[in-house]
Design an enzyme around this catalytic site. Structure first.
Site, PDB file in Angstrom:
ATOM      1  N   ASP A  48       0.848  -1.201   0.000  1.00 11.23           N
ATOM      2  CA  ASP A  48       0.000   0.000   0.000  1.00 11.23           C
ATOM      3  C   ASP A  48       0.882   1.249   0.000  1.00 11.23           C
ATOM      4  O   ASP A  48       0.381   2.374  -0.132  1.00 11.23           O
ATOM      5  CB  ASP A  48      -0.994  -0.004   1.169  1.00 11.23           C
ATOM      6  CG  ASP A  48      -0.314   0.058   2.515  1.00 11.23           C
ATOM      7  OD1 ASP A  48       0.919  -0.104   2.579  1.00 11.23           O
ATOM      8  OD2 ASP A  48      -1.027   0.270   3.523  1.00 11.23           O
ATOM      9  N   SER A  49       2.209   1.060   0.076  1.00  9.62           N
ATOM     10  CA  SER A  49       3.138   2.178  -0.124  1.00  9.62           C
ATOM     11  C   SER A  49       2.921   2.798  -1.501  1.00  9.62           C
ATOM     12  O   SER A  49       3.382   3.908  -1.771  1.00  9.62           O
ATOM     13  CB  SER A  49       4.595   1.711   0.016  1.00  9.62           C
ATOM     14  OG  SER A  49       4.826   0.548  -0.742  1.00  9.62           O
ATOM     15  N   ASP A  87      -1.216  -6.285  -0.544  1.00 12.47           N
ATOM     16  CA  ASP A  87      -1.356  -5.598   0.750  1.00 12.47           C
ATOM     17  C   ASP A  87      -2.806  -5.194   0.968  1.00 12.47           C
ATOM     18  O   ASP A  87      -3.441  -4.619   0.071  1.00 12.47           O
ATOM     19  CB  ASP A  87      -0.487  -4.334   0.718  1.00 12.47           C
ATOM     20  CG  ASP A  87       0.240  -4.095   2.019  1.00 12.47           C
ATOM     21  OD1 ASP A  87       0.029  -4.856   2.976  1.00 12.47           O
ATOM     22  OD2 ASP A  87       1.044  -3.135   2.064  1.00 12.47           O
ATOM     23  N   LYS A 117      -1.272  -9.429   2.825  1.00 15.81           N
ATOM     24  CA  LYS A 117      -0.554  -8.942   4.014  1.00 15.81           C
ATOM     25  C   LYS A 117      -1.436  -7.950   4.759  1.00 15.81           C
ATOM     26  O   LYS A 117      -2.171  -7.184   4.124  1.00 15.81           O
ATOM     27  CB  LYS A 117       0.755  -8.257   3.612  1.00 15.81           C
ATOM     28  CG  LYS A 117       1.528  -7.689   4.799  1.00 15.81           C
ATOM     29  CD  LYS A 117       2.922  -7.231   4.432  1.00 15.81           C
ATOM     30  CE  LYS A 117       3.003  -5.826   3.891  1.00 15.81           C
ATOM     31  NZ  LYS A 117       2.510  -4.777   4.794  1.00 15.81           N
ATOM     32  N   GLU A 119      -1.407  -5.388   8.575  1.00 17.73           N
ATOM     33  CA  GLU A 119      -0.590  -4.847   9.658  1.00 17.73           C
ATOM     34  C   GLU A 119      -1.250  -5.100  11.011  1.00 17.73           C
ATOM     35  O   GLU A 119      -2.477  -5.032  11.131  1.00 17.73           O
ATOM     36  CB  GLU A 119      -0.399  -3.332   9.463  1.00 17.73           C
ATOM     37  CG  GLU A 119       0.350  -2.987   8.191  1.00 17.73           C
ATOM     38  CD  GLU A 119       0.572  -1.488   8.012  1.00 17.73           C
ATOM     39  OE1 GLU A 119       0.255  -0.700   8.937  1.00 17.73           O
ATOM     40  OE2 GLU A 119       1.068  -1.097   6.940  1.00 17.73           O
ATOM     41  N   GLU A 186       9.227  -4.271  10.857  1.00 27.33           N
ATOM     42  CA  GLU A 186       9.623  -2.938  10.369  1.00 27.33           C
ATOM     43  C   GLU A 186      10.144  -2.071  11.516  1.00 27.33           C
ATOM     44  O   GLU A 186       9.479  -1.924  12.558  1.00 27.33           O
ATOM     45  CB  GLU A 186       8.427  -2.247   9.673  1.00 27.33           C
ATOM     46  CG  GLU A 186       8.801  -0.841   9.189  1.00 27.33           C
ATOM     47  CD  GLU A 186       7.876  -0.275   8.119  1.00 27.33           C
ATOM     48  OE1 GLU A 186       6.984  -0.991   7.622  1.00 27.33           O
ATOM     49  OE2 GLU A 186       8.075   0.912   7.782  1.00 27.33           O
TER      50      GLU A 186
HETATM   51  O1  KIV Z   1       3.501  -1.168   1.697  1.00 28.80           O
HETATM   52  C1  KIV Z   1       4.685  -1.501   1.785  1.00 28.80           C
HETATM   53  O2  KIV Z   1       5.522  -1.215   0.913  1.00 28.80           O
HETATM   54  C2  KIV Z   1       5.091  -2.246   2.969  1.00 28.80           C
HETATM   55  C3  KIV Z   1       6.557  -2.462   3.157  1.00 28.80           C
HETATM   56  C4  KIV Z   1       7.133  -1.261   3.764  1.00 28.80           C
HETATM   57  C5  KIV Z   1       6.841  -3.702   3.934  1.00 28.80           C
HETATM   58  O3  KIV Z   1       4.289  -2.630   3.745  1.00 28.80           O
END
Ligand code: KIV
Length: 284
Positions: A48-49, A87, A117, A119, A186
């Protein structure tokens, strides 16, 4: 030509056992996915970055399921070998287990990724368990969790005091017990990441977690110099693609202005007689 074999979750678990380091990177588009897959990366994260590095948001909070879905689909079209993680964006799994399973299902089924993924630590263990029970592999993410960074007092290193470190260990153990097949660590001290890596039987992937993690992950745009707003301490910059691109576009602009582009080799032509006939037909 030998068939390319896709990396499966048992391969990643075997790498941990054998002490082979796992490489992971983000990608958000078809050409980025093709490139990192061809380079031989083990895991691609459609992170989600993308909200920050591709869409220009301030942080990852505004990212939507639709955005994640579109980018995940594009990445899947470019991948032959790497394991792809989709994500889950903020608030797509935080309301209820039902909501989490539904959205994980959308990303997995319609996005086509190999796992999802999310969090969070102990508080997210029941959610992880529900998604895994539904048949979708889950990658955990603890330590600094960017979606909830405001709850952590900002983008700060986590687990520095004894109590905070114990909490990160408990988070890791809860996620493993809930069925997560790997966990991102992280921004935590390397000694804490090393202890967690030793205690877990699933791989740990560090981003600011030090060398002892089972693998490493970085954001592609940080690594190739495409994200210029800031560079976290844990990033190693391997190239300056922004400058290469900037120079290429500047050269193109001056070629256009100076009538150097398009040259003969970029141009289609008609036979002289055909041009003459056309001109005649058009009374020119
Ligand atoms: O969204 C992302 O790029 C991440 C990484 C920083 C692990 O979650």
């Amino acid at each position: 030509m030998s068939e390319i074999r896709k990396i499966m979750i048992p391969d990643l678990l075997a790498m941990k056992k054998e002490g082979k380091k796992i490489s992971m990177i983000t990608a958000y588009s078809f050409p980025q996915a093709q490139c990192v897959d061809e380079a031989g990366i083990d895991i691609i994260l459609v992170g989600d970055s993308l909200g920050m590095v591709e869409l220009g948001y301030k942080d990852t909070v505004p990212v939507t399921m639709d955005e994640m879905l579109n980018h995940t689909r594009a990445v899947m079209r470019g991948v032959k070998r790497s394991h792809v993680v989709g994500d889950m964006p903020f608030m797509s799994y935080n309301i209820s287990r039902e909501q989490a399973v539904t959205n994980a299902g959308i990303l997995y089924k319609d996005g086509g990724c190999d796992s999802v993924k999310l969090e969070g630590g102990q508080e997210m263990a029941p959610v992880v368990k529900a998604i895994v029970t539904a048949g979708i592999p889950v990658f955990g993410h603890i330590g600094l969790t960017p979606q909830t960074a405001n709850m952590l007092g900002g983008f700060k290193v986590q687990g520095k005091s004894l109590d905070a470190a114990r909490k990160v260990v408990d988070d890791a153990l809860s996620l493993e017990e809930a069925g997560a097949f790997a966990i991102v660590l992280e921004a935590i001290p390397r000694q804490l990441a090393a202890i967690i890596t030793e205690k877990l039987s699933v791989p740990t992937i560090g981003i600011g977690g030090g060398l002892e993690c089972d693998g490493q992950v970085l954001v592609l745009h940080d690594l190739v110099g495409l994200f210029r707003r800031f560079t976290p301490k844990f990033v190693k910059v391997y190239a300056d693609i922004y400058s290469v691109q900037l120079q290429a576009v500047k050269s193109y602009i001056s070629d256009v202005q100076e009538k150097k582009f398009p040259a003969e080799e970029h141009t289609f032509t008609m036979k002289e007689e055909a041009v003459a006939e056309l001109r005649k037909a058009l009374h020119m």
